[in-house]
Design a protein around this motif. Structure first.
Motif, mmCIF file in Angstrom:
data_model
loop_
_atom_site.group_PDB
_atom_site.id
_atom_site.type_symbol
_atom_site.label_atom_id
_atom_site.label_comp_id
_atom_site.label_asym_id
_atom_site.label_seq_id
_atom_site.Cartn_x
_atom_site.Cartn_y
_atom_site.Cartn_z
ATOM 1 N N VAL A 161 0.830 -1.208 0.000
ATOM 2 C CA VAL A 161 0.000 0.000 0.000
ATOM 3 C C VAL A 161 0.865 1.259 0.000
ATOM 4 N N TYR A 162 1.936 1.254 0.792
ATOM 5 C CA TYR A 162 2.798 2.434 0.935
ATOM 6 C C TYR A 162 4.151 2.222 0.253
ATOM 7 N N LEU A 163 4.146 1.466 -0.848
ATOM 8 C CA LEU A 163 5.407 1.078 -1.479
ATOM 9 C C LEU A 163 6.210 2.276 -1.967
ATOM 10 N N GLN A 164 5.589 3.171 -2.717
ATOM 11 C CA GLN A 164 6.340 4.299 -3.270
ATOM 12 C C GLN A 164 6.823 5.269 -2.196
ATOM 13 N N PRO A 165 6.007 5.611 -1.176
ATOM 14 C CA PRO A 165 6.553 6.449 -0.098
ATOM 15 C C PRO A 165 7.727 5.787 0.632
ATOM 16 N N ILE A 166 7.657 4.466 0.823
ATOM 17 C CA ILE A 166 8.768 3.769 1.475
ATOM 18 C C ILE A 166 10.016 3.826 0.613
ATOM 19 N N PHE A 167 9.844 3.650 -0.684
ATOM 20 C CA PHE A 167 10.981 3.761 -1.594
ATOM 21 C C PHE A 167 11.596 5.158 -1.532
ATOM 22 N N LYS A 168 10.757 6.182 -1.477
ATOM 23 C CA LYS A 168 11.274 7.549 -1.417
ATOM 24 C C LYS A 168 12.063 7.789 -0.134
ATOM 25 N N LYS A 169 11.600 7.171 0.930
ATOM 26 C CA LYS A 169 12.296 7.369 2.207
ATOM 27 C C LYS A 169 13.636 6.655 2.246
ATOM 28 N N SER A 192 15.539 5.400 -0.219
ATOM 29 C CA SER A 192 16.492 5.645 -1.299
ATOM 30 C C SER A 192 16.717 4.409 -2.146
ATOM 31 N N VAL A 193 16.455 4.544 -3.424
ATOM 32 C CA VAL A 193 16.561 3.425 -4.340
ATOM 33 C C VAL A 193 17.327 3.847 -5.585
ATOM 34 N N ILE A 194 17.666 2.866 -6.414
ATOM 35 C CA ILE A 194 18.440 3.147 -7.622
ATOM 36 C C ILE A 194 17.575 3.807 -8.681
ATOM 37 N N LEU A 195 16.391 3.243 -8.943
ATOM 38 C CA LEU A 195 15.492 3.772 -9.962
ATOM 39 C C LEU A 195 14.509 4.743 -9.333
ATOM 40 N N GLU A 196 13.694 5.351 -10.180
ATOM 41 C CA GLU A 196 12.591 6.151 -9.678
ATOM 42 C C GLU A 196 11.618 5.229 -8.937
ATOM 43 N N PRO A 197 10.963 5.725 -7.883
ATOM 44 C CA PRO A 197 10.094 4.869 -7.077
ATOM 45 C C PRO A 197 9.043 4.119 -7.877
ATOM 46 N N GLU A 198 8.449 4.766 -8.911
ATOM 47 C CA GLU A 198 7.407 4.083 -9.660
ATOM 48 C C GLU A 198 7.959 2.907 -10.454
ATOM 49 N N TYR A 199 9.232 2.998 -10.900
ATOM 50 C CA TYR A 199 9.825 1.883 -11.627
ATOM 51 C C TYR A 199 10.210 0.762 -10.669
ATOM 52 N N ASP A 200 10.636 1.116 -9.475
ATOM 53 C CA ASP A 200 10.900 0.091 -8.469
ATOM 54 C C ASP A 200 9.632 -0.651 -8.110
ATOM 55 N N ALA A 201 8.490 0.049 -8.096
ATOM 56 C CA ALA A 201 7.215 -0.616 -7.828
ATOM 57 C C ALA A 201 6.901 -1.647 -8.916
ATOM 58 N N ALA A 202 7.211 -1.307 -10.164
ATOM 59 C CA ALA A 202 7.014 -2.266 -11.257
ATOM 60 C C ALA A 202 7.946 -3.460 -11.094
ATOM 61 N N GLN A 226 16.047 13.250 -1.526
ATOM 62 C CA GLN A 226 17.188 13.996 -2.012
ATOM 63 C C GLN A 226 18.433 13.720 -1.171
ATOM 64 N N GLY A 227 18.245 13.781 0.166
ATOM 65 C CA GLY A 227 19.392 13.582 1.023
ATOM 66 C C GLY A 227 19.890 12.156 0.981
ATOM 67 N N SER A 228 18.979 11.197 0.922
ATOM 68 C CA SER A 228 19.382 9.812 0.953
ATOM 69 C C SER A 228 19.972 9.362 -0.364
ATOM 70 N N SER A 229 19.797 10.134 -1.448
ATOM 71 C CA SER A 229 20.380 9.752 -2.717
ATOM 72 C C SER A 229 21.885 9.834 -2.691
ATOM 73 N N ALA A 230 22.433 10.504 -1.660
ATOM 74 C CA ALA A 230 23.876 10.583 -1.535
ATOM 75 C C ALA A 230 24.480 9.299 -0.982
ATOM 76 N N LEU A 231 23.637 8.355 -0.591
ATOM 77 C CA LEU A 231 24.144 7.087 -0.086
ATOM 78 C C LEU A 231 24.873 6.328 -1.177
ATOM 79 N N ARG A 253 22.032 1.413 -1.770
ATOM 80 C CA ARG A 253 20.724 1.639 -2.391
ATOM 81 C C ARG A 253 20.275 0.422 -3.194
ATOM 82 N N SER A 254 21.216 -0.280 -3.810
ATOM 83 C CA SER A 254 20.874 -1.506 -4.526
ATOM 84 C C SER A 254 20.406 -2.580 -3.557
#
Length: 394
Positions: free
Chosen positions: A187-195, A197-207, A272-277, A282-283
Motif C-alpha cells: 500500500v505504501y510502497l512508493q513512499p517507502i521507496f522515497k524514504k 532511497s533506491v536506484i530507480l525512480e520509485p514508480e519503476y521500483d514498484a514495477a 534527495q538527502g538519501s540519494s547521496a548514499l 541503495r541496490s
C-alpha cells in the motif's frame, strides 16, 4: 453473485460525477472482491484432483499479481493519453468475461451431492476428470464424506477437534499472513521507496516488485505439488524474515537525511538527502524490499488460501472460509490504518522489526500446527483431523 456488483461498481466509477459515486463504486467492487476471496479457493479445492490442486490453488494469487501489473501499466501509460475513467472501463472487461465464462462452469460434485443431486454430481465429476478415468471410486468417497456431514455445523459441534482444530489453523494462518507486513508495504510502497532511497525512480521500483512477485508465485504454482506446502511456507517465512529484519536494521542504522520536507515527513527522510548514499547500499535496499512481497508470493500468499479450503471440513467450509476472509481483511485494514501512525511516532524501522518477529512466529506456527496436504484428497485430510491418525496423511 459477485460479478454483478463488481460490474456495477466499475460502471459507477467510470461515469462518476462526484466523490459519492466513486466511493459507492469502490464499495461494490470491494464487496465483490470479498465474496470471490471466500468462494474461489473453496471451489478450486473441490473440483481439483489432488495431484494438481496445489498448482490450481496458486492460480488466484498468480492472476491477482498479473492483474496488478497490467493495471499498473494501464495507469501509467493509458493515463498519459486518456482520462482516468478508462481505467474503470478496463476493469469491466475481465468482469464481463467472467459472467460469460461462469455459464459454462459446473458446480462442484461435493456441492451437488450436499443438495441431493446425485446424477448431476456424477456428470460434473465425469466432465472434470474425463470419461476415460476411474472417477467412480472418487465419486463414492465424496458421496460417503458428504453423507457423514449432511447437516450444517452447530454451535455444539464447534467444540469437536475435527471442527475447531482446522478452523484455528486456517484463521491463524490468515491472521499471521497479514501481520507479516506485505499489505502495508504494497500500500505504501512508493513512499517507502522515497524514504529509503533506491536506484530507480520509485514508480519503476514498484514495477520491479510486481515482476518479482509474479515470478515468485509462478515458482510456487509449479513446485507446490512436488515440494509440498510446508517447505514452501518455511522458505517463504524465512525470506520475509530476512527482508523485514534487513530493512529494519537498514533504516535504524543508516543516518537520516538532514533535508526533510513536509511531503515526506510522515515517512521520514527525504529522497534527495538519501540519494547521496553509496549505490551499493541503495541496490541492497531495493533488492531487500522486493524480497518481502516475493517471499510472500511463493508461500504465505497462495498457500494460506489453498490450505484454508483443504483442511476445513465440508460441513463448515462455507461459513469458516468466510470467517477466514473477514479476519484477513480486517487485520489488513487495521494494519494499514495504524501503519503511518506508528511510523510517525516511532520511525519506519519499528514496523519492519515487528514484522520480522511475526515472520519468525510464522516459521514456528508452520512447524507445530500446519499439516502437509500434498497429494492427499479432501477426504483423507478430513479423516486425519477426525481421527488424529497420521497414517491417513502418508
Amino acid at each position: 453473485f459477485s460479478a454483478l456488483p463488481s460490474a456495477a461498481g466499475y460502471a459507477l466509477m467510470a461515469g462518476a460525477q462526484g466523490f459519492g459515486m466513486l466511493l459507492l463504486g469502490r464499495v461494490l467492487t470491494g464487496f465483490a472482491g470479498g465474496v470471490t476471496s471466500a468462494s474461489i479457493p473453496v471451489y478450486i479445492s473441490e473440483i481439483s484432483h489432488p495431484g494438481v490442486r496445489g498448482m490450481l490453488g496458486a492460480c488466484p494469487q498468480l492472476m491477482a499479481v498479473l492483474g496488478s501489473l497490467i493495471l499498473y501499466a494501464l495507469g501509467k501509460y493509458l493515463g498519459l493519453v486518456l482520462d482516468w475513467r478508462w481505467l474503470a472501463v478496463a476493469g469491466e472487461v475481465p468482469v464481463l468475461a467472467m459472467i460469460v465464462l461462469l455459464c459454462f462452469m459446473p458446480n462442484s460434485p461435493r456441492f451437488l451431492l450436499s443438495q441431493g443431486k446425485e446424477d448431476e454430481a456424477m456428470a460434473s465429476l465425469c466432465w472434470l476428470r474425463g470419461k476415460d478415468t476411474d472417477y467412480a471410486q472418487e465419486y463414492e468417497q465424496i458421496k460417503d464424506s458428504v453423507r457423514k456431514q449432511s447437516q450444517r455445523v452447530s454451535c455444539a459441534e464447534i467444540k469437536d477437534p475435527f471442527i475447531y482444530k482446522p478452523l484455528l489453523i486456517a484463521v491463524g494462518m490468515r491472521f499471521l499472513q497479514q501481520l507479516s507486513g506485505v499489505t502495508c508495504v504494497l500500500v505504501y510502497l512508493q513512499p517507502i521507496f522515497k524514504k529509503t532511497s533506491v536506484i530507480l525512480e520509485p514508480e519503476y521500483d514498484a514495477a520491479l516488485v510486481g515482476l518479482v512477485r509474479l515470478f515468485s508465485v509462478a515458482i510456487a504454482a509449479v513446485s507446490m505439488d512436488k515440494a509440498g506446502r510446508k517447505i514452501l511456507l518455511f522458505v517463504s517465512a524465512g525470506v520475509m524474515l530476512v527482508s523485514n529484519l534487513t530493512m529494519g536494521l537498514y533504516i535504524l542504522f543508516v543516518p537520516p537525511s538532514q533535508n526533510s520536507t513536509i511531503a515526506n515527513k510522515t515517512l521520514g527522510r527525504s529522497a534527495q538527502g538519501s540519494s547521496a548514499l553509496p549505490s551499493g547500499l541503495r541496490s541492497l535496499n531495493s533488492l531487500t524490499l522486493a524480497l518481502l512481497p516475493a517471499g510472500y508470493a511463493m508461500g504465505w500468499g497462495p498457500i494460506t488460501w489453498l490450505l484454508m479450503s483443504e483442511i476445513l471440513p465440508l460441513k463448515a467450509r462455507g461459513v469458516a472460509s468466510g470467517l477466514c476472509v473477514v479476519v484477513s481483511w480486517l487485520t489488513a485494514f487495521t494494519l494499514t490504518q495504524f501503519f503511518l501512525r506508528v511510523v510517525g511516532a516511532f520511525g519506519l524501522e519499528v514496523p519492519f522489526l515487528f514484522f520480522a518477529v511475526i515472520c519468525a512466529g510464522n516459521i514456528l506456527f508452520t512447524g507445530c500446527c500446519v499439516p502437509e496436504t500434498k497429494g492427499r484428497s479432501l477426504e483423507q485430510i478430513e479423516a486425519f483431523f477426525r481421527t488424529g491418525r497420521r497414517s491417513f496423511m502418508r
